[in-house]
Design a protein around this motif. Structure first.
Motif, mmCIF file in Angstrom:
data_model
loop_
_atom_site.group_PDB
_atom_site.id
_atom_site.type_symbol
_atom_site.label_atom_id
_atom_site.label_comp_id
_atom_site.label_asym_id
_atom_site.label_seq_id
_atom_site.Cartn_x
_atom_site.Cartn_y
_atom_site.Cartn_z
ATOM 1 N N GLU A 53 44.155 43.259 54.756
ATOM 2 C CA GLU A 53 43.795 43.759 53.429
ATOM 3 C C GLU A 53 44.701 43.092 52.407
ATOM 4 O OE1 GLU A 53 42.457 48.091 52.739
ATOM 5 O OE2 GLU A 53 44.538 48.038 52.036
ATOM 6 N N HIS A 54 44.119 42.572 51.342
ATOM 7 C CA HIS A 54 44.884 41.816 50.356
ATOM 8 C C HIS A 54 44.656 42.395 48.962
ATOM 9 C CE1 HIS A 54 43.624 38.997 53.656
ATOM 10 N NE2 HIS A 54 44.935 38.930 53.753
ATOM 11 N N GLU A 55 45.706 42.362 48.144
ATOM 12 C CA GLU A 55 45.632 42.884 46.782
ATOM 13 C C GLU A 55 46.139 41.837 45.795
ATOM 14 O OE1 GLU A 55 47.941 46.435 46.702
ATOM 15 O OE2 GLU A 55 46.462 47.644 47.788
ATOM 16 N N SER A 56 45.548 41.854 44.619
ATOM 17 C CA SER A 56 45.978 40.971 43.544
ATOM 18 C C SER A 56 45.850 41.743 42.233
ATOM 19 C CB SER A 56 45.113 39.708 43.514
ATOM 20 O OG SER A 56 45.527 38.831 42.482
ATOM 21 N N LYS A 99 34.382 31.544 51.365
ATOM 22 C CA LYS A 99 34.452 31.866 49.939
ATOM 23 C C LYS A 99 33.498 33.017 49.615
ATOM 24 C CE LYS A 99 34.711 28.400 47.169
ATOM 25 N NZ LYS A 99 34.314 27.197 46.394
ATOM 26 N N ASN A 100 34.055 34.093 49.053
ATOM 27 C CA ASN A 100 33.267 35.249 48.633
ATOM 28 C C ASN A 100 33.299 35.335 47.112
ATOM 29 O OD1 ASN A 100 33.000 36.846 51.429
ATOM 30 N ND2 ASN A 100 35.076 36.050 51.269
ATOM 31 N N THR A 101 32.164 35.610 46.501
ATOM 32 C CA THR A 101 32.059 35.642 45.039
ATOM 33 C C THR A 101 31.647 37.027 44.565
ATOM 34 O OG1 THR A 101 31.406 33.310 45.027
ATOM 35 C CG2 THR A 101 30.980 34.570 43.031
ATOM 36 N N LYS A 102 32.313 37.501 43.530
ATOM 37 C CA LYS A 102 31.974 38.783 42.909
ATOM 38 C C LYS A 102 31.699 38.538 41.429
ATOM 39 C CE LYS A 102 32.606 42.401 44.648
ATOM 40 N NZ LYS A 102 31.760 43.294 45.464
ATOM 41 N N ARG A 103 30.541 39.027 40.971
ATOM 42 C CA ARG A 103 30.150 38.876 39.565
ATOM 43 C C ARG A 103 29.937 40.255 38.945
ATOM 44 N NH1 ARG A 103 28.076 33.546 38.827
ATOM 45 N NH2 ARG A 103 27.967 32.411 40.814
ATOM 46 N N PHE A 104 30.348 40.420 37.706
ATOM 47 C CA PHE A 104 30.084 41.654 36.975
ATOM 48 C C PHE A 104 30.061 41.344 35.482
ATOM 49 C CE2 PHE A 104 34.651 41.324 37.472
ATOM 50 C CZ PHE A 104 35.167 41.699 36.238
ATOM 51 N N MET A 105 29.445 42.247 34.727
ATOM 52 C CA MET A 105 29.266 42.031 33.296
ATOM 53 C C MET A 105 30.275 42.850 32.494
ATOM 54 S SD MET A 105 26.736 39.957 33.567
ATOM 55 C CE MET A 105 26.246 39.721 31.866
ATOM 56 N N PHE A 154 28.913 39.453 28.869
ATOM 57 C CA PHE A 154 29.492 38.208 29.382
ATOM 58 C C PHE A 154 29.733 38.401 30.877
ATOM 59 C CE2 PHE A 154 32.331 34.769 30.203
ATOM 60 C CZ PHE A 154 32.145 33.833 29.193
ATOM 61 N N GLU A 155 29.274 37.434 31.674
ATOM 62 C CA GLU A 155 29.426 37.547 33.131
ATOM 63 C C GLU A 155 30.794 37.029 33.570
ATOM 64 O OE1 GLU A 155 26.476 36.821 36.785
ATOM 65 O OE2 GLU A 155 27.252 34.942 35.956
ATOM 66 N N MET A 156 31.527 37.876 34.281
ATOM 67 C CA MET A 156 32.817 37.502 34.847
ATOM 68 C C MET A 156 32.633 37.151 36.318
ATOM 69 S SD MET A 156 34.701 37.860 32.215
ATOM 70 C CE MET A 156 34.548 38.653 30.611
ATOM 71 N N VAL A 157 33.379 36.133 36.789
ATOM 72 C CA VAL A 157 33.228 35.665 38.167
ATOM 73 C C VAL A 157 34.605 35.531 38.814
ATOM 74 C CG1 VAL A 157 32.252 33.908 39.684
ATOM 75 C CG2 VAL A 157 31.177 34.364 37.463
ATOM 76 N N PHE A 158 34.767 36.181 39.972
ATOM 77 C CA PHE A 158 35.984 36.056 40.773
ATOM 78 C C PHE A 158 35.612 35.566 42.166
ATOM 79 C CE2 PHE A 158 37.802 38.614 37.469
ATOM 80 C CZ PHE A 158 39.167 38.365 37.505
ATOM 81 N N GLU A 159 36.544 34.824 42.780
ATOM 82 C CA GLU A 159 36.362 34.345 44.147
ATOM 83 C C GLU A 159 37.494 34.855 45.029
ATOM 84 O OE1 GLU A 159 34.026 30.079 43.476
ATOM 85 O OE2 GLU A 159 36.145 30.101 44.086
ATOM 86 N N TYR A 160 37.148 35.098 46.294
ATOM 87 C CA TYR A 160 38.122 35.568 47.286
ATOM 88 C C TYR A 160 37.937 34.737 48.547
ATOM 89 C CZ TYR A 160 40.033 38.806 50.841
ATOM 90 O OH TYR A 160 40.720 39.372 51.893
ATOM 91 N N THR A 161 38.986 33.963 48.902
ATOM 92 C CA THR A 161 38.934 33.097 50.084
ATOM 93 C C THR A 161 40.131 33.431 50.971
ATOM 94 O OG1 THR A 161 37.975 31.367 48.674
ATOM 95 C CG2 THR A 161 38.687 30.717 50.886
ATOM 96 N N PRO A 220 47.073 31.247 46.682
ATOM 97 C CA PRO A 220 46.307 32.385 46.152
ATOM 98 C C PRO A 220 44.949 32.523 46.838
ATOM 99 C CG PRO A 220 46.347 30.567 44.578
ATOM 100 C CD PRO A 220 47.311 30.207 45.662
ATOM 101 N N MET A 221 44.621 33.760 47.214
ATOM 102 C CA MET A 221 43.328 34.031 47.834
ATOM 103 C C MET A 221 42.276 34.402 46.796
ATOM 104 S SD MET A 221 44.409 36.201 51.215
ATOM 105 C CE MET A 221 45.787 35.709 52.252
ATOM 106 N N PHE A 222 42.739 34.857 45.612
ATOM 107 C CA PHE A 222 41.824 35.262 44.550
ATOM 108 C C PHE A 222 41.873 34.242 43.415
ATOM 109 C CE2 PHE A 222 43.182 39.121 46.707
ATOM 110 C CZ PHE A 222 41.986 39.775 46.937
ATOM 111 N N ARG A 223 40.715 34.000 42.839
ATOM 112 C CA ARG A 223 40.641 33.039 41.736
ATOM 113 C C ARG A 223 39.608 33.518 40.725
ATOM 114 N NH1 ARG A 223 38.531 27.441 40.781
ATOM 115 N NH2 ARG A 223 37.053 27.743 42.491
#
Length: 360
Positions: free
Chosen positions: A202-205, A136-142, A189-196, A172-175
């Motif tokens: 290479e994957h796109e969503s 599980k990989n997590t990406k956060r941004f504001m 506001f902090e946005m959070v996405f996960e990639y598993t 789904p690989m992205f959530r």
């Protein structure tokens, strides 16, 4: 606001000596030093005789002003008194956005452009890089709300708009963990996405960020790259050669981890046995464990043949996060010493169960 525009121009030295220069940005109304949202690079330097230098002025407003006008002045020492200083009038217009995404820079658009598969400029891009699969990989941004009122937002996953792109219905690989919410006025506001990912590649969503009250939709492309961990055996095979039954031989091979993270491993026990006819002729130690980052662990392989035959093992070592296991080939031969007694010139075999007459 929150964006930048650049303008390039050239400063040329037409003299026969080096030219030293420095820039200053002043407020057009007050005449005092005030760069405001403008910057220039390089701010000072030296231009050799007969050459020129490219300068870049950048406009990066962080707030709305009625008048951004500034004067860019170039100071050059030892100019004749009758020569006027070089000056450029700077100006710009800024608009307050409804929202601003604080995203890290991405080179994915340029990469796809080189591959002749350009990405529509309407997409904002979020990139993931995963070291291995099933992790599980997590990406956060504001997201910033610079307006004077609060508003609700929502995320929606959509299918690709490319008619030639095949869409597979897979897990789904992205959530998105922040599908809905409210951004207060002047707040973030902090946005959070996960990639598993579950396979290498290479994957796109594709997603839409919506602010219903403002009737705003911002398309996003979320990209994931899977990199196989560099975990490997120092050699791909071991050959014990011939070994007498009852004897044993041991070889050590290193399992190497070249990554910055630890990785667990385990050997498939069935591959250690390989063939029921082999018996317990091979022992591997340890059968499982963890390799520290940027390190290696010795694997001991003990061969003690039980039967007179050729042995061929293909050990399977599973590494966590690696899509494909490692393989180690092991060969060996078990043998016994054969003896016989031959009598007379005819070399007749002599056995213990049957007497033989010798004629002297």
């Amino acid at each position: 606001m929150f964006g930048s525009r650049s303008y390039k121009f050239t400063l040329k030295n037409t003299s026969t000596i080096s030219l030293h220069y420095s820039f200053k940005i002043m407020n057009a109304s007050t005449g005092i030093s005030d760069s405001g949202p403008f910057s220039i690079s390089p701010r000072k330097g030296t231009i050799p005789a007969g050459t020129d230098e490219i300068l870049v002025v950048k406009f990066s407003p962080e707030e709305i002003e009625k008048d951004f006008t500034r004067i860019l002045t170039c100071r050059i020492p030892n100019l004749p008194p009758d020569v006027e200083p070089l000056q450029i009038k700077l100006g710009g217009v800024a608009e307050r956005p409804v929202c601003h995404f604080e995203l890290p820079p991405s080179t994915y658009r340029e990469k796809k452009g080189k591959d002749m598969t350009p990405i529509d400029s309407k997409y904002s891009i979020i990139e993931f890089q995963s070291l291995g699969v099933k992790v599980k990989n997590t990406k956060r941004f504001m997201v910033v709300n610079p307006t004077s009122h609060s508003y609700d937002f929502e995320w929606e996953e959509v299918e690709s708009e490319d008619p030639g792109k095949e869409v597979k219905k897979e897990k789904p690989m992205f959530r998105c963990l922040t599908l809905k919410g409210t951004i207060l006025s002047g707040k973030k506001f902090e946005m959070v996405f996960e990639y598993t990912p579950d396979n290498v590649g290479e994957h796109e969503s594709f997603w839409n960020f919506k602010i219903p009250v403002e009737d705003i939709v911002q398309p996003f492309m979320i990209v994931g790259h899977v990199v196989e961990p560099i975990v490997l055996f120092e050699a791909g095979k071991i050959n014990f050669g011939p070994l007498l039954l009852g004897g044993k031989n041991k070889e050590t091979i290193n399992l190497i981890n070249q990554e910055h993270l630890p990785f667990s491993f385990y050997f498939n026990k069935e591959s250690v046995k390989e063939n029921p006819d082999y018996g317990d002729s091979l022992i591997v130690s340890p059968l499982s464990g963890t390799i520290p980052p940027q390190s290696q662990i010795p694997i001991e392989v003990l061969f003690k043949p039980k039967y007179e035959m050729s042995y061929n093992y293909n050990l399977i070592c599973n590494i966590k996060r690696k899509a494909r296991p490692l393989a180690l080939n092991i060969k060996g031969v078990g043998y016994t010493i054969q003896h016989s007694i031959l009598a007379d010139k005819q070399r007749i075999p002599v056995t213990a169960s049957e007497p033989h007459k010798f004629d002297f």
